[in-house]
Each structure stands twice: as structure tokens, then as C-alpha cells.
Design a protein around this motif. Sequence first.
Motif, PDB file in Angstrom:
ATOM      1  N   GLY A   1      47.886  41.884  38.913  1.00  0.00           N
ATOM      2  CA  GLY A   1      48.437  42.291  40.202  1.00  0.00           C
ATOM      3  C   GLY A   1      47.724  41.602  41.356  1.00  0.00           C
ATOM      4  N   PHE A   2      48.488  41.151  42.343  1.00  0.00           N
ATOM      5  CA  PHE A   2      47.918  40.452  43.493  1.00  0.00           C
ATOM      6  C   PHE A   2      46.946  41.346  44.252  1.00  0.00           C
ATOM      7  N   THR A   3      47.367  42.562  44.539  1.00  0.00           N
ATOM      8  CA  THR A   3      46.517  43.496  45.285  1.00  0.00           C
ATOM      9  C   THR A   3      45.252  43.814  44.501  1.00  0.00           C
ATOM     10  N   ASP A   4      45.381  43.996  43.177  1.00  0.00           N
ATOM     11  CA  ASP A   4      44.207  44.272  42.341  1.00  0.00           C
ATOM     12  C   ASP A   4      43.215  43.115  42.395  1.00  0.00           C
ATOM     13  N   LEU A   5      43.723  41.885  42.360  1.00  0.00           N
ATOM     14  CA  LEU A   5      42.858  40.713  42.403  1.00  0.00           C
ATOM     15  C   LEU A   5      42.142  40.617  43.752  1.00  0.00           C
ATOM     16  N   CYS A   6      42.864  40.851  44.824  1.00  0.00           N
ATOM     17  CA  CYS A   6      42.251  40.825  46.162  1.00  0.00           C
ATOM     18  C   CYS A   6      41.172  41.896  46.294  1.00  0.00           C
ATOM     19  N   GLN A   7      41.463  43.104  45.829  1.00  0.00           N
ATOM     20  CA  GLN A   7      40.496  44.199  45.923  1.00  0.00           C
ATOM     21  C   GLN A   7      39.259  43.912  45.068  1.00  0.00           C
ATOM     22  N   LEU A   8      39.460  43.280  43.921  1.00  0.00           N
ATOM     23  CA  LEU A   8      38.332  42.914  43.067  1.00  0.00           C
ATOM     24  C   LEU A   8      37.425  41.923  43.782  1.00  0.00           C
ATOM     25  N   LEU A   9      38.004  40.914  44.413  1.00  0.00           N
ATOM     26  CA  LEU A   9      37.190  39.919  45.121  1.00  0.00           C
ATOM     27  C   LEU A   9      36.406  40.563  46.259  1.00  0.00           C
ATOM     28  N   ILE A  10      37.023  41.481  46.973  1.00  0.00           N
ATOM     29  CA  ILE A  10      36.319  42.193  48.036  1.00  0.00           C
ATOM     30  C   ILE A  10      35.175  43.017  47.448  1.00  0.00           C
ATOM     31  N   LYS A  11      35.437  43.661  46.323  1.00  0.00           N
ATOM     32  CA  LYS A  11      34.411  44.454  45.633  1.00  0.00           C
ATOM     33  C   LYS A  11      33.246  43.565  45.180  1.00  0.00           C
ATOM     34  N   LEU A  12      33.538  42.316  44.845  1.00  0.00           N
ATOM     35  CA  LEU A  12      32.499  41.370  44.429  1.00  0.00           C
ATOM     36  C   LEU A  12      31.753  40.760  45.617  1.00  0.00           C
ATOM     37  N   GLY A  13      32.119  41.157  46.836  1.00  0.00           N
ATOM     38  CA  GLY A  13      31.374  40.720  48.019  1.00  0.00           C
ATOM     39  C   GLY A  13      31.989  39.569  48.791  1.00  0.00           C
ATOM     40  N   PHE A  14      33.225  39.202  48.470  1.00  0.00           N
ATOM     41  CA  PHE A  14      33.887  38.119  49.195  1.00  0.00           C
ATOM     42  C   PHE A  14      34.440  38.634  50.516  1.00  0.00           C
ATOM     43  N   ASP A  15      34.441  37.776  51.514  1.00  0.00           N
ATOM     44  CA  ASP A  15      35.058  38.071  52.808  1.00  0.00           C
ATOM     45  C   ASP A  15      36.476  37.532  52.795  1.00  0.00           C
ATOM     46  N   LEU A  16      37.395  38.296  53.361  1.00  0.00           N
ATOM     47  CA  LEU A  16      38.806  37.920  53.392  1.00  0.00           C
ATOM     48  C   LEU A  16      39.191  37.426  54.770  1.00  0.00           C
ATOM     49  N   ARG A  17      39.905  36.304  54.777  1.00  0.00           N
ATOM     50  CA  ARG A  17      40.542  35.802  55.995  1.00  0.00           C
ATOM     51  C   ARG A  17      41.992  35.540  55.629  1.00  0.00           C
ATOM     52  N   LYS A  18      42.903  36.083  56.394  1.00  0.00           N
ATOM     53  CA  LYS A  18      44.319  35.921  56.113  1.00  0.00           C
ATOM     54  C   LYS A  18      44.923  34.956  57.129  1.00  0.00           C
ATOM     55  N   LYS A  19      45.632  33.950  56.617  1.00  0.00           N
ATOM     56  CA  LYS A  19      46.288  32.980  57.483  1.00  0.00           C
ATOM     57  C   LYS A  19      47.697  32.774  56.949  1.00  0.00           C
ATOM     58  N   GLY A  20      48.666  33.398  57.595  1.00  0.00           N
ATOM     59  CA  GLY A  20      50.048  33.343  57.107  1.00  0.00           C
ATOM     60  C   GLY A  20      50.154  34.060  55.775  1.00  0.00           C
ATOM     61  N   SER A  21      50.671  33.353  54.767  1.00  0.00           N
ATOM     62  CA  SER A  21      50.805  33.957  53.441  1.00  0.00           C
ATOM     63  C   SER A  21      49.582  33.686  52.567  1.00  0.00           C
ATOM     64  N   HIS A  22      48.571  33.029  53.129  1.00  0.00           N
ATOM     65  CA  HIS A  22      47.371  32.679  52.379  1.00  0.00           C
ATOM     66  C   HIS A  22      46.275  33.710  52.605  1.00  0.00           C
ATOM     67  N   TYR A  23      45.681  34.152  51.513  1.00  0.00           N
ATOM     68  CA  TYR A  23      44.540  35.047  51.545  1.00  0.00           C
ATOM     69  C   TYR A  23      43.349  34.209  51.094  1.00  0.00           C
ATOM     70  N   ILE A  24      42.428  33.950  52.006  1.00  0.00           N
ATOM     71  CA  ILE A  24      41.326  33.037  51.737  1.00  0.00           C
ATOM     72  C   ILE A  24      40.039  33.852  51.630  1.00  0.00           C
ATOM     73  N   PHE A  25      39.376  33.711  50.498  1.00  0.00           N
ATOM     74  CA  PHE A  25      38.155  34.460  50.211  1.00  0.00           C
ATOM     75  C   PHE A  25      36.971  33.508  50.178  1.00  0.00           C
ATOM     76  N   ARG A  26      35.904  33.887  50.893  1.00  0.00           N
ATOM     77  CA  ARG A  26      34.658  33.118  50.921  1.00  0.00           C
ATOM     78  C   ARG A  26      33.501  34.076  50.691  1.00  0.00           C
ATOM     79  N   LYS A  27      32.444  33.528  50.127  1.00  0.00           N
ATOM     80  CA  LYS A  27      31.233  34.323  49.923  1.00  0.00           C
ATOM     81  C   LYS A  27      30.030  33.404  50.082  1.00  0.00           C
TER      82      LYS A  27
END
Length: 85
Positions: free
Chosen positions: A21-47
Motif C-alpha cells: 500500500g502506498f500510504t503504508d509505505l509512506c508511513q513506514l518511511l516516516i517511522k524510519l525517520g525520513f522527512d517528507l516533501r510533497k511536490k505535485g504527485s511526487h512524495y520525496i523522502f530524505r534522511k
Amino acid sequence: MGKYKKVILQILHGTSDANIGFTDLCQLLIKLGFDLRKKGSHYIFRKKGIEEKINLQRDGSKAKPYQVKQVRVVILKYKLGGRII
């Protein structure tokens, strides 16, 4: 088994990349300490300390399989799964 543990085990197992699931994957990355930046339809994760950036897009309600593979490579390379498993 916790939700995040189940998702990370699915990702690491690698046999159901098209079924994450897309939402599950995004929430997992946030749980792992990644920062989210959203640009249009792109969800960009950095840590900090991780040179790769993870760029995700929806495929309906699921994550794109090649992007799940990219997440798996980052998790394994930087040994990030230990915090949840």
C-alpha cells in the motif's frame, strides 16, 4: 505483529512488491525517520546520513513495484529495519 513490522517484512521478503500500500509505505518511511516533501504527485523522502532520496508516486492505492524495490535497497544498505523488527 505490528502494522509497520508486517509492512517491512513484506518489503524485505520481495515477493509482493506490487501489493504494498502506498500510504503504508509512506508511513513506514516516516517511522524510519525520513522527512517528507510533497511536490505535485511526487512524495520525496530524505534522511540525514542517507545519500539516496526516495521519490514515490501512487499507482492507485498501491506503491509502484520498482519504487518498493528502491526502498528495499535503501533499508538493506543502511540497515534501517532493526528499529521496527
